[in-house]
Design a protein around this motif. Structure first.
Motif, short mmCIF file in Angstrom:
data_model
loop_
_atom_site.label_atom_id
_atom_site.label_comp_id
_atom_site.label_asym_id
_atom_site.label_seq_id
_atom_site.Cartn_x
_atom_site.Cartn_y
_atom_site.Cartn_z
N ASN A 75 -3.51 -65.38 -41.26
CA ASN A 75 -3.91 -64.07 -41.76
C ASN A 75 -5.37 -64.06 -42.21
O ASN A 75 -6.10 -63.07 -42.01
N ARG A 76 -5.81 -65.15 -42.82
CA ARG A 76 -7.22 -65.22 -43.22
C ARG A 76 -8.12 -65.18 -41.99
O ARG A 76 -9.19 -64.54 -42.00
N ALA A 77 -7.69 -65.86 -40.93
CA ALA A 77 -8.46 -65.82 -39.69
C ALA A 77 -8.51 -64.40 -39.14
O ALA A 77 -9.57 -63.94 -38.67
N PHE A 78 -7.39 -63.69 -39.19
CA PHE A 78 -7.37 -62.31 -38.71
C PHE A 78 -8.36 -61.45 -39.48
O PHE A 78 -9.12 -60.66 -38.90
N LEU A 79 -8.35 -61.60 -40.80
CA LEU A 79 -9.19 -60.76 -41.65
C LEU A 79 -10.67 -61.08 -41.46
O LEU A 79 -11.52 -60.18 -41.37
N ILE A 80 -10.99 -62.36 -41.38
CA ILE A 80 -12.39 -62.77 -41.20
C ILE A 80 -12.87 -62.39 -39.80
O ILE A 80 -14.01 -61.95 -39.62
N ALA A 81 -12.01 -62.52 -38.80
CA ALA A 81 -12.39 -62.12 -37.45
C ALA A 81 -12.74 -60.64 -37.41
O ALA A 81 -13.72 -60.24 -36.76
N GLY A 82 -11.95 -59.82 -38.09
CA GLY A 82 -12.26 -58.40 -38.15
C GLY A 82 -13.60 -58.16 -38.82
O GLY A 82 -14.39 -57.32 -38.36
#
Length: 439
Positions: free
Chosen positions: A110-117
């Motif tokens: 989820n952290r990867a998803f948020l940072i990617a965004g």
């Protein structure tokens, strides 16, 4: 030019993997019109983080490859800024769900998803630290090849870049939401020893993730298909299938998502294996197009799992996986019944529907989970040795494990409801992410 995020979450030493994933990022920019952001989310201890820093510094300078190596302090700082800007309820709980002090496969992704965004990346491509690439003719075969051929394109467009299609034409105008493959090598779950010791006990244990009401034949089929990936087949030539991808055919060490990860997060359950597989089921049940390819990754086990402490920790996560299935089986059934109704008019997943299914599941009777623990206890005591010791440990913590399995789903519903505000806030502060300047 589109931006992509190739991400590696890790809490263990993996300099070789960092080197290899750096090569995959370079491959992506050499063969596709993309800017690749290599995102390493590092929860390792200080000495291992320093080792990884040296591995990152040794990566060649490649045009259009941008590397981000973030320790937990940097991740926490980013999350605090996003949560504050989002103005979601219970900000401290949100921080705990995004960066818990216990292991969480869903939370790290989820952290990867948020940072990617925040980085402006339209897709996320996840790899794992305990895996490596296959090779052909002396060169690694990178999954990102098939991912970038199809991900985010309409199914009609993607059909020109795959080997075959099994997709109903009614899905042609939907965009490919997931491209993935599986693994070869060791079982994805560290239970091979149980299979060697007693195949009957292996069946008793693995069948625990099936719903209670399934027949013996259905459970046997599930056991035979579980945790094996693509077996031992080695890569020979490319094959890619456009379809509604069977969740049993892909693995989170070899996966990529477009859009769906910005709509619904992964369950942030702690100390629970399999908590990061939810979107694979969602893509299938929402009838979103996917591509299944055969650039399987090689899975291997690190030495930590072989220690007594590592064994007990892993088996506890395995037990919590079984307990989580009471709730996930209910959610999956509701999603399968809803089908296309999970999508709005623009083809995006309705997060509110998913949160509703999750909340509904928390009202289920826990008797089925009590029976799961009873059967697991009997199986482990039959094996004896450290499995009997594990049974003692699980028995001591039985009530806590039952309660955590339910609260994990309640927290998943809460995070799902907050996900869109968090995503918007992350994108708002995105231009400041690389420098760390205030948003």
């Amino acid at each position: 030019m589109r931006r992509i995020c190739l991400t590696l979450p890790t809490n263990r030493s993996c300099p070789e993997t960092i080197e290899a994933i750096g090569q995959e990022a370079a491959y992506a920019t050499a063969h596709f019109d993309v800017e690749a952001h290599l995102l390493i989310l590092d929860s390792s201890d200080a000495a291992t983080f320093a080792e990884h820093t040296r591995a990152v510094a040794a990566l060649p300078d490649v045009p259009r490859v941008v590397v981000h190596h973030l320790d937990e302090s940097a991740q926490r700082d980013f999350l605090r800024r996003v949560i504050a800007r989002s103005e979601v309820a219970k900000p401290e709980l949100m921080l705990d769900l995004m960066l818990p002090d216990r292991l969480s496969y869903g939370a790290c992704t989820n952290r990867a998803f948020l940072i990617a965004g925040a980085l402006g990346c339209e897709s996320v491509h996840r790899r794992d630290s305990d895996s490596r690439y296959q090779s052909a003719d002396g060169e690694p075969v990178f999954p990102v090849h098939h991912e970038l051929m199809s991900l985010g394109r309409t199914a009609r467009e993607a059909a020109h870049g795959v080997t075959e299609s099994a997709l109903d034409p009614r899905h042609d105008d939907k965009r490919v939401a997931m491209v993935g493959s599986s693994f070869v090598g060791e079982l994805s779950v560290d239970i091979g020893e149980i299979q060697r010791m007693d195949p009957d006990v292996y069946y008793d244990v693995v069948s625990l993730w099936a719903p209670d009401h399934w027949s013996d034949a259905e459970k046997r089929a599930l056991v035979d298909d579980s945790f094996r990936g693509a077996g031992s087949d080695t890569f020979e030539r490319d094959h890619a299938l456009l379809a509604l991808v069977d969740p049993m055919r892909v693995d989170m060490c070899n996966i990529s998502f477009h859009d769906v990860h910005e709509r619904v997060p992964l369950p942030p359950a702690t100390d629970t294996i399999g908590s990061d597989y939810f979107l694979i089921h969602l893509v299938h049940d929402a009838a979103l197009p996917g591509v299944l390819h055969n650039r399987n990754i090689v899975n291997f086990y690190t030495g930590e799992r072989r220690t007594d402490a590592g064994f007990l920790a892993y088996q506890t996560r395995f037990a919590k996986f079984f307990l989580s299935m009471l709730y996930f089986n209910h959610i999956y059934d509701r999603m399968a019944e809803a089908g296309d109704a999970l999508l709005d008019e623009q083809g995006h997943v309705r997060a509110s529907v998913i949160a509703g299914f999750a909340r509904q599941s928390t009202g289920l009777d826990q008797a089925e989970n009590v029976r799961r623990l009873d059967r697991l206890d009997a199986a482990y005591r039959k094996l004896g040795g450290r499995y009997a010791d594990c049974a003692d440990h699980l028995a001591t913590h039985r009530d806590r494990l039952l309660d955590e399995a339910r609260s994990d789903i309640e927290e998943f519903a809460l995070l799902t409801e907050a996900w869109q505000p968090l995503m918007r806030a992350g994108k708002d502060i995105g231009p400041h992410l690389a420098t760390g300047t205030p948003a």
